[in-house]
Write a protein that holds these residues in place. Structure first.
Motif, short mmCIF file in Angstrom:
data_model
loop_
_atom_site.label_atom_id
_atom_site.label_comp_id
_atom_site.label_asym_id
_atom_site.label_seq_id
_atom_site.Cartn_x
_atom_site.Cartn_y
_atom_site.Cartn_z
N PRO A 178 0.79 -1.24 0.00
CA PRO A 178 0.00 0.00 0.00
C PRO A 178 0.83 1.29 0.00
CG PRO A 178 -0.14 -1.10 2.13
CD PRO A 178 0.62 -2.01 1.22
N GLN A 179 2.03 1.26 0.54
CA GLN A 179 2.84 2.48 0.57
C GLN A 179 3.58 2.66 -0.77
OE1 GLN A 179 3.44 -0.38 2.30
NE2 GLN A 179 5.38 -0.27 3.37
N ALA A 180 3.99 3.89 -1.02
CA ALA A 180 4.78 4.18 -2.22
C ALA A 180 6.16 3.53 -2.08
CB ALA A 180 4.93 5.68 -2.41
N TYR A 181 6.69 3.03 -3.19
CA TYR A 181 8.00 2.39 -3.17
C TYR A 181 8.66 2.50 -4.54
CZ TYR A 181 5.60 -1.41 -5.57
OH TYR A 181 4.87 -2.14 -6.47
N PHE A 182 9.95 2.27 -4.57
CA PHE A 182 10.71 2.23 -5.81
C PHE A 182 11.02 0.76 -6.11
CE2 PHE A 182 11.66 6.39 -4.03
CZ PHE A 182 11.45 7.22 -5.13
N LEU A 183 10.72 0.32 -7.33
CA LEU A 183 11.03 -1.04 -7.76
C LEU A 183 12.37 -1.02 -8.47
CD1 LEU A 183 10.38 -4.03 -8.32
CD2 LEU A 183 9.09 -3.27 -10.34
N GLU A 184 13.29 -1.85 -8.01
CA GLU A 184 14.61 -1.97 -8.64
C GLU A 184 14.85 -3.44 -8.96
OE1 GLU A 184 17.43 -0.45 -5.81
OE2 GLU A 184 16.79 1.63 -6.09
#
Length: 157
Positions: free
Chosen positions: A72-78
């Motif tokens: 649910p929280q904002a995140y960066f996908l790497e």
């Protein structure tokens, strides 16, 4: 956070299997104010930017299609290669590393040291044997695997 790692592992595994890629590790960590979902992948010939982009797009689409949203929280996908100092986590990682130069760190010090580097000679469920160099002499040391906090390939200088 482990449920995020488990969910992502379940989602990414068929994507990787279809491309003959290997899942090395999934981590979901907070650094400063930002969350990062990191997926480390590999294959025999090595991973390139196109491989990372392909997996990133397919995984992102799979995550977006889930309802409710597993993150649910904002995140960066790497999505990336584990690099030259790839972690050793699975038995197959150790098998591939036999004879290779590795770095091992411990929960409790061994002979006054919390880490050693050397060539992996052998391993089993309980122990790991490294050939280490102390000044000009080589010596084999045996370590209890339950005392190993982290192990990875290492670049020898």
């Amino acid at each position: 956070m482990s449920t995020v790692v488990e969910t992502v592992t379940d989602l990414v595994t068929p994507i990787l299997e279809a491309e003959n890629f290997e899942l090395v590790e999934v981590e979901f960590v907070k650094e400063g104010k930002n969350w990062f979902l990191r997926v480390f992948i590999d294959k025999a010939e090595g991973i390139d930017l196109e491989d990372c982009a392909l997996v990133s797009e397919r995984l992102s689409d799979a995550l977006d299609a889930m309802n409710p949203d597993p993150i649910p929280q904002a995140y960066f996908l790497e999505v990336s290669s584990p690099g030259a100092e790839r972690p050793l986590k699975k038995e197959s990682d150790y098998e591939k590393a036999l004879g290779a130069y590795i770095h091992v760190s411990f929960y409790q010090s061994v002979d006054g040291e919390k880490q050693y580097e050397g060539f992996l000679q052998s391993f089993d469920d309980e122990q790991l044997v490294l050939k280490i160099r102390i000044k000009t002499r080589e010596k084999e040391m045996t370590f209890d695997r339950k005392n190993i906090a982290h192990a990875r390939l290492a670049v020898q200088f």
